[in-house]
Write a protein that holds these residues in place. Sequence first.
Motif, short mmCIF file in Angstrom:
data_model
loop_
_atom_site.label_atom_id
_atom_site.label_comp_id
_atom_site.label_asym_id
_atom_site.label_seq_id
_atom_site.Cartn_x
_atom_site.Cartn_y
_atom_site.Cartn_z
N VAL A 167 0.70 -1.17 0.03
CA VAL A 167 0.22 -0.14 0.03
C VAL A 167 0.87 1.25 0.01
O VAL A 167 0.63 2.11 -0.82
N GLU A 168 1.75 1.31 0.68
CA GLU A 168 2.75 2.50 1.05
C GLU A 168 3.81 2.31 0.03
O GLU A 168 4.77 3.32 0.01
N ARG A 169 4.09 1.34 -0.65
CA ARG A 169 5.12 1.15 -1.64
C ARG A 169 6.61 1.53 -1.05
O ARG A 169 7.41 2.03 -1.77
N GLN A 170 6.71 0.84 0.04
CA GLN A 170 7.96 0.97 0.66
C GLN A 170 8.47 -0.52 0.93
O GLN A 170 7.85 -0.89 1.77
N ALA A 171 9.40 -0.97 0.27
CA ALA A 171 10.04 -2.25 0.34
C ALA A 171 10.55 -2.53 2.00
O ALA A 171 11.29 -1.84 2.18
N PRO A 172 10.24 -3.54 2.53
CA PRO A 172 10.85 -3.98 3.89
C PRO A 172 12.25 -4.36 3.65
O PRO A 172 12.60 -4.95 2.62
N ASP A 173 13.08 -3.96 4.55
CA ASP A 173 14.60 -4.27 4.50
C ASP A 173 14.79 -5.51 5.00
O ASP A 173 13.72 -6.16 5.75
N ARG A 174 16.03 -5.87 5.03
CA ARG A 174 16.40 -7.19 5.84
C ARG A 174 16.14 -7.08 7.26
O ARG A 174 15.78 -8.25 7.80
N TRP A 175 16.33 -6.29 7.78
CA TRP A 175 15.97 -6.07 9.22
C TRP A 175 14.53 -5.97 9.61
O TRP A 175 14.08 -6.81 10.63
N ASP A 176 13.58 -5.49 8.83
CA ASP A 176 12.19 -5.79 8.89
C ASP A 176 11.85 -7.17 8.90
O ASP A 176 11.00 -7.72 9.66
#
Length: 107
Positions: free
Chosen positions: A77-86
């Motif tokens: 929805v927010e178009r922000q990819a989770p990073d490896r820490w997420d």
Amino acid sequence: MTLAVYLAAALAEIAGCFAIWAWARSGAPVWWLAPGILSLALFGWLLTLSPAGFAGRAYAAYGGVYILASLGWLWLVERQAPDRWDILGAALCLAGAGVILFAPRGA
């Protein structure tokens, strides 16, 4: 069935909270509060379908699924990819939720 209930609850909670966020912080119209409140009520009802014998245990196990669903919302929805820490954090939380919900317990 348990995972489906928790995923549906997570979607309802995130959608409800997002509607309120959008109104309060992003300038969405006030009528966004109505579906947000209904969605949050649906969330509460869905958690009652958990097989956990106690509310606190159901909520604790749900927490891991909520975190995973929140990262899905972030991405889709927010178009922000989770990073490896997420991703690592979500995996740890899901493992903990599984222990809470499915651990063998005496009667």
